[in-house]
Design a protein around this motif. Structure first.
Motif, PDB file in Angstrom:
ATOM      1  N   ALA A 101       0.863  -1.178   0.000  1.00 28.03           N
ATOM      2  CA  ALA A 101       0.000   0.000   0.000  1.00 28.03           C
ATOM      3  C   ALA A 101       0.901   1.229   0.000  1.00 28.03           C
ATOM      4  N   ASN A 102       0.432   2.328  -0.634  1.00 27.47           N
ATOM      5  CA  ASN A 102       1.269   3.523  -0.705  1.00 27.47           C
ATOM      6  C   ASN A 102       0.822   4.647   0.209  1.00 27.47           C
ATOM      7  N   ASN A 103      -0.168   4.384   1.067  1.00 29.57           N
ATOM      8  CA  ASN A 103      -0.543   5.345   2.107  1.00 29.57           C
ATOM      9  C   ASN A 103      -1.322   4.620   3.197  1.00 29.57           C
ATOM     10  N   GLY A 104      -1.544   5.307   4.300  1.00 27.62           N
ATOM     11  CA  GLY A 104      -2.182   4.679   5.444  1.00 27.62           C
ATOM     12  C   GLY A 104      -3.604   4.225   5.182  1.00 27.62           C
ATOM     13  N   LYS A 105      -4.346   4.986   4.389  1.00 26.76           N
ATOM     14  CA  LYS A 105      -5.737   4.618   4.101  1.00 26.76           C
ATOM     15  C   LYS A 105      -5.791   3.303   3.332  1.00 26.76           C
ATOM     16  N   GLU A 106      -4.911   3.172   2.337  1.00 28.35           N
ATOM     17  CA  GLU A 106      -4.840   1.909   1.601  1.00 28.35           C
ATOM     18  C   GLU A 106      -4.415   0.767   2.513  1.00 28.35           C
TER      19      GLU A 106
END
Length: 377
Positions: free
Chosen positions: A34-39
């Protein structure tokens, strides 16, 4: 069955680099990224990884915010990647506060002599965290809202105490070895505590319960980079009743004061036990750990003899075992954290397996036991 890993970072290059290193170990399997926390939050729900590697600075939702949500909804062992700066140290401590279990510098050259050593260290850290069973869920908390700068502000507070279960094996004697909080009558001039992986949480859990009038000085040896120990000591000092500081060369050991060994150095004790001083020296290349529990424990044995209560807490490896043996030979009392409450049951296990520890104690009982045994209970 391979340990399933989710790799989270906003840099595609770093995600690929970490994934390649992990997948060279047949016991590890990267199941997603994943490339960010939400993902990351969404991928954890979908893939149910055994371990997560997490960056701190990311768009949309930063790593600390993601850790909070994951630990509230799907508790999973998390290893943070951090920069070796003062700001990176504070952010890493905030991540541990949020529920992360361990951390490594993002620049691998800062932690190893070569690529092979760095790869082995990363693999071993992830493997150690992945061997844990499912962690107990926390109370559900609303998802934090990132600030305009991308990072959720975090107010320093005690790191969240956790006692995740582990696969039962060598801990069969823990229940028998955990003794009631009853003073032995032995006199002490020093309390020495050594720890590594999981240590920041363990140390805060213990030290926040120690009174300001504790009758002995306390020395702390935590495996931690040089840029982190100052920030960690400041945080401890802000939340503890007793005084806590990063140890400095020449410090005279005083009752009611805890001294944290500086990262990248070795902490020795010299002089007479009635007026002992700390000696901070270069870490050297012959010792793997800087600071090293064995080195400090050995120095304590020379100065204080058997008048030491030594406690070995959660951590990988066997650092502390040889030093504990020297202390034991002088008549000191040795305790180890029990397996169930350890993040990694390595250092305490080494001490217990060598027959050096008198008791294996759950983390939530350590402070009470220390207070009572030291004569202040």
């Amino acid at each position: 069955m391979a340990i399933k890993v989710l790799v989270v970072d906003d840099s595609s290059f770093f995600r690929r680099r970490v994934s390649e290193i992990l997948e060279k170990d047949r016991g590890l399997e990267v199941v997603g990224s994943a490339n960010n926390g939400k993902e990351a939050v969404a991928q954890v729900k979908k893939l149910k990884p055994d371990v997560i590697t997490m960056d701190i600075e990311m768009p949309v939702m930063d790593g600390i915010s993601a850790v909070k949500v994951i630990m509230a909804e799907n508790p999973t062992p998390i290893l943070m990647f951090s920069s070796l700066t003062q700001e990176g140290a504070k952010a890493t401590l905030d991540a541990l506060d949020a529920g992360a279990m361990d951390f490594l510098p993002k620049k691998f050259e800062d932690i190893a002599k070569d690529r092979d050593e760095a790869a082995s260290l990363l693999q071993s850290r992830v493997t150690a965290l992945g061997r844990r069973r499912a962690m107990p869920a926390r109370r559900a908390a609303p998802a934090p809202t990132p600030s305009a700068g991308g990072r959720t502000p975090v107010t320093p507070r005690p790191l969240a105490g956790r006692t995740p279960s582990v696969t039962a094996s060598t801990a069969s004697s823990d229940a028998r070895r955990s003794l009631p909080a009853k003073r032995s009558g032995k006199r002490y001039k020093l309390v020495a505590i050594g720890t590594s992986t999981g240590g920041p949480v363990a140390l805060q859990t213990i030290l926040t319960k120690i009174p300001a009038n504790f009758p002995q000085p306390i020395i702390l040896i935590q495996h931690m980079p040089a840029s982190f120990t100052g920030a960690f000591a400041q945080r401890l000092n802000s939340i503890c009743k007793l005084k806590v500081s990063e140890a400095k060369d020449g410090d005279v050991l005083r009752p009611g004061h805890a001294y944290l060994a500086p990262g990248g150095k070795q902490m020795l004790v010299e002089g007479r036990d009635s007026n002992a001083r700390l000696r901070i020296i270069d870490g050297g290349d012959k010792v793997n750990y800087k600071p090293c529990v064995d080195v400090t424990f050995a120095a304590c044995a020379k100065v204080f003899g058997g008048d030491v209560l030594a406690v070995v807490l959660t951590g990988m490896g066997a650092d502390g075992r040889d030093g504990a043996r020297l202390l034991k030979q002088k008549g000191a009392k040795i305790w180890a954290q029990d397996e169930k409450s350890c993040v990694v049951y390595g250092m305490p296990q080494a001490v217990a397996a060598a027959g050096l520890s008198e008791a294996s104690i759950p983390l939530d009982q350590c402070a009470e036991r220390i207070i009572v045994e030291a004569g202040n209970g």
